[in-house]
Design a protein around this motif. Structure first.
Motif, mmCIF file in Angstrom:
data_model
loop_
_atom_site.group_PDB
_atom_site.id
_atom_site.type_symbol
_atom_site.label_atom_id
_atom_site.label_comp_id
_atom_site.label_asym_id
_atom_site.label_seq_id
_atom_site.Cartn_x
_atom_site.Cartn_y
_atom_site.Cartn_z
ATOM 1 N N HIS A 1 -35.623 14.052 9.782
ATOM 2 C CA HIS A 1 -35.507 12.612 9.545
ATOM 3 C C HIS A 1 -36.893 12.037 9.325
ATOM 4 C CE1 HIS A 1 -35.429 13.660 13.892
ATOM 5 N NE2 HIS A 1 -36.499 12.886 13.894
ATOM 6 N N ASP B 1 -39.764 6.558 18.519
ATOM 7 C CA ASP B 1 -39.492 7.772 19.283
ATOM 8 C C ASP B 1 -40.791 8.569 19.451
ATOM 9 O OD1 ASP B 1 -38.193 9.795 20.639
ATOM 10 O OD2 ASP B 1 -37.402 10.753 18.825
ATOM 11 N N ARG C 1 -36.966 10.280 28.969
ATOM 12 C CA ARG C 1 -37.994 11.312 29.084
ATOM 13 C C ARG C 1 -39.384 10.784 29.433
ATOM 14 N NH1 ARG C 1 -36.476 12.985 23.110
ATOM 15 N NH2 ARG C 1 -36.530 10.717 23.095
ATOM 16 N N ARG D 1 -44.797 23.687 14.662
ATOM 17 C CA ARG D 1 -43.579 23.648 15.467
ATOM 18 C C ARG D 1 -42.605 22.802 14.652
ATOM 19 N NH1 ARG D 1 -40.666 19.059 17.817
ATOM 20 N NH2 ARG D 1 -39.648 19.742 19.717
ATOM 21 N N ASP E 1 -39.500 20.513 14.366
ATOM 22 C CA ASP E 1 -38.639 19.631 15.160
ATOM 23 C C ASP E 1 -37.180 19.800 14.729
ATOM 24 O OD1 ASP E 1 -38.452 17.425 17.094
ATOM 25 O OD2 ASP E 1 -37.744 16.271 15.382
ATOM 26 N N HIS F 1 -41.979 17.912 26.551
ATOM 27 C CA HIS F 1 -41.924 16.443 26.629
ATOM 28 C C HIS F 1 -40.501 15.898 26.593
ATOM 29 C CE1 HIS F 1 -41.454 17.529 22.503
ATOM 30 N NE2 HIS F 1 -41.088 16.304 22.199
ATOM 31 N N ASP F 2 -39.505 16.763 26.587
ATOM 32 C CA ASP F 2 -38.107 16.307 26.511
ATOM 33 C C ASP F 2 -37.317 16.565 27.784
ATOM 34 O OD1 ASP F 2 -38.245 15.384 23.874
ATOM 35 O OD2 ASP F 2 -37.807 17.373 23.056
HETATM 36 C C1 NOJ Z 1 -36.980 16.786 19.429
HETATM 37 C C2 NOJ Z 1 -38.235 16.213 19.979
HETATM 38 O O1 NOJ Z 1 -38.834 17.143 20.835
HETATM 39 C C3 NOJ Z 1 -37.840 14.936 20.662
HETATM 40 O O2 NOJ Z 1 -38.884 14.412 21.435
HETATM 41 C C4 NOJ Z 1 -37.364 13.965 19.622
HETATM 42 O O3 NOJ Z 1 -36.858 12.808 20.248
HETATM 43 C C5 NOJ Z 1 -36.254 14.565 18.767
HETATM 44 N N1 NOJ Z 1 -36.511 15.928 18.398
HETATM 45 C C6 NOJ Z 1 -36.063 13.771 17.500
HETATM 46 O O4 NOJ Z 1 -37.113 14.012 16.606
#
Ligand code: NOJ
Ligand code: CA
Length: 558
Positions: free
Chosen positions: A118, A75, A430, A218, A220, A339-340
């Motif tokens: 995680h 990811d 994304r 930041r 997450d 980025h999401d």
């Molecule tokens: C939020 C992050 O911005 C995203 O890119 C990620 O896939 C998820 N959290 C899981 O960590």
């Protein structure tokens, strides 16, 4: 065109250095796609170091760097195997330390990205858990399955990327065993935040980087760490990734205890370090709880990010957001892209709905409605001028200063986001906002990789991005890059001024800060600007006191 803001009307720059974050403009660096220093087609620390001058010149105050730790990259780095080192494809820890110093020397603070919900399934803790180590298992969320033979997941929670949020593992003898929770990919097992070892480990990770001069983190999925005890069924429809409906996995009150402890650590440093939460809380009021004085400093205001380009909607969301944080004396934190989510040039390039624009809805309509990217860019430039005029901090996502659109047509075989496959290819994912930046030249890789590089960028760049490259825009006074530079310069003069809304015609909004009014027109008819000196406008046309549709202006009105 910008003119000199009359200095007699200007109040000084921020009161205290320690409060820099309350008004900061932070630039999000998605390392993989920012700049490739060694020619392997993947962005890295060498590439970022070489572009620090560009960022300082842009006029931002700080960088937020997406996860740069060693990771299998399932990811894109949000699956961490070692929180105290650097992904080898990006560089080394020594290089990271140098980068932090160089950024500081260039006047840029550095915010890292911590991923506490995680780890990677390759993290040594999880490997030990799979090997049957009971102590290691208790750091994650393992449960027996339901049904006579335990072959049903322990509850009905769904992964944010699609499918069940549980994966079953085998016991040492090969027989089917317990299930572990993963709110994201199966390769991202959720940590158990009721375990003291987990808490101590992350507090130590914070100190590790704070000791190296990092200015903040930041956080997450900041709203995900504490789950409702007993892990009850959610009993709700399958959630989309950015859904904010109440759910037992998210936004549980116990999470705040964790951040109180983190705040004490941040405050023990000189200067104090800061946090910004990625928290998809169900409401502005719930979000404000993260911003109480003994908790986090900033939290992204995602309702605003999801607002359609409608003045009334944008004003209502901004109003509600600002009202919610007033009680806790926190600033609002504005953001248009990250980025999401699909880049906002593209979100604004089609008709604007009356409802919020979530990622899934946005992608589903790409096949149904053509994009007018010229219109999208025009609106994006205008929206930026609103964001930078509002009180609080603002986050910019790399490439938005170039007016980059989303790349909608990445071929399926090249898509990398786990969301694509895990959703059964029903959600494109994304990748389209993560395409490597164009720096110079007229064809890929547009200077993203050094000259002579054979490796292609890790995601394909469109062939028509030449005019969007930073070097091309740098020379053009009317470019989006120069609009950003100009706005960031003028913004410094607004920071200390009080804020108020100004009455304006339907389809527009207007606000006042000190002697400057910011006007935004999202309607399809021009309106008159107030009498005064136009300092910046989002369009280059010389329209005197007219504000055209889909544009914004900052007007000095003494
Ligand atoms: C939020 C992050 O911005 C995203 O890119 C990620 O896939 C998820 N959290 C899981 O960590
Ligand atoms: Ca590289």
């Amino acid at each position: 065109m910008a003119q000199q803001l009359p200095t007699t009307q200007v109040r000084p720059h921020p009161t205290s250095e320690d409060l820099w974050w309350r008004t900061a403009v932070v630039y999000q660096v998605y390392v993989r796609s920012f700049a490739d220093g060694n020619g392997d087609g993947i962005g890295d620390l060498a590439g970022l170091r070489a572009r620090l001058a560009y960022l300082a010149d842009l006029g931002v105050d700080a960088l937020w760097i997406n996860p740069w730790y060693p990771s299998p990259q399932v990811d894109a780095g949000y699956d961490v195997t070692d929180y105290r080192d650097i992904e080898p494809a990006y560089g080394t820890l020594t290089e990271a330390e140098t980068l932090i110093q160089e950024a500081h020397a260039a006047g840029l603070r550095v915010i890292l990205d911590i991923v506490p919900n995680h780890t990677s399934s390759e993290h040594e803790w999880f490997r030990a858990a799979l090997a049957g180590d009971a102590r290691a298992r208790s750091r994650y969320i393992f449960r027996a399955g339901r049904g006579d033979s335990g072959d049903l997941p322990p509850n009905d929670w769904r992964s944010q990327f699609g499918g069940p949020a549980w994966t079953r593992v085998s016991d040492a003898d090969g027989a089917p065993g317990a299930w572990y929770l993963h709110l994201f990919a199966p390769d991202q097992p959720d940590l158990n935040w009721e375990n003291d070892e987990v808490r101590e480990e992350f507090e130590d990770i914070l100190r590790f980087w704070f000791d190296r001069g990092v200015d903040g983190f930041r956080i997450d999925v900041a709203h995900g760490l504490s789950k409702t005890p007993g892990l009850p069924d959610a009993g709700v429809r399958e959630r989309t990734a950015l859904d904010t409906a109440p759910h037992p996995a998210w936004d549980h009150d116990d999470v705040h205890e964790i951040y109180r402890a983190w705040r004490k650590i941040a405050d023990s440093y000189e200067p104090p370090r800061v946090f910004v939460a990625e928290s998809w809380a169900p409401s502005s009021d719930r979000l404000a709880l993260y911003l109480r004085p003994d908790e986090l400093h900033m939290a992204f205001q995602f309702d605003f990010l999801q607002a359609p380009f409608h003045a009334e909607h944008m004003r209502a969301v901004a109003d509600e957001a600002m009202a919610a944080v007033t009680g806790v004396e926190a600033p609002s934190t504005w953001v248009l892209s990250n980025h999401d989510v699909a880049r906002h040039v593209t979100r604004y390039a089609r008709s604007q709905p009356e409802h919020i624009v979530d990622r899934v809805w946005e992608q589903q309509r790409w096949a149904l409605e053509g994009a007018d990217l010229e219109l999208g860019l025009r609106r994006a430039r205008a929206a930026l001028m609103l964001v930078l005029a509002l009180p609080g901090s603002a986050y910019l996502y790399q490439g938005e200063e170039l007016g980059l659109p989303e790349v909608e047509d990445i071929p399926a075989v090249l898509r990398q986001d786990p969301l694509f496959e895990q959703s059964g290819r029903t959600i494109l994912g994304r990748d389209g906002c993560r395409v490597p930046l164009p720096w110079s030249g007229s064809s890929p890789p547009y200077g993203f990789s050094p000259g002579g590089t054979i490796a292609e960028p890790w995601l394909p760049q469109p062939t028509n991005w030449g005019p969007l490259a930073a070097s091309a825009q740098s020379k053009d006074p009317a470019s989006t890059l120069n609009l950003y530079r100009q706005c960031l310069r003028v913004r410094r003069h607004l920071l200390e001024s009080p804020f108020s809304w100004v009455d304006s015609p339907q389809g527009t909004l207007a606000l006042r800060r000190g002697g400057v009014e910011c006007w935004l027109n999202t309607s399809d008819a021009p309106v008159n600007l107030p009498a005064g000196q136009v300092l910046v406008r989002s369009t280059s046309a010389d329209d005197h006191n007219l504000l055209r549709p889909n544009s914004a202006a900052w007007v000095f009105t003494p």
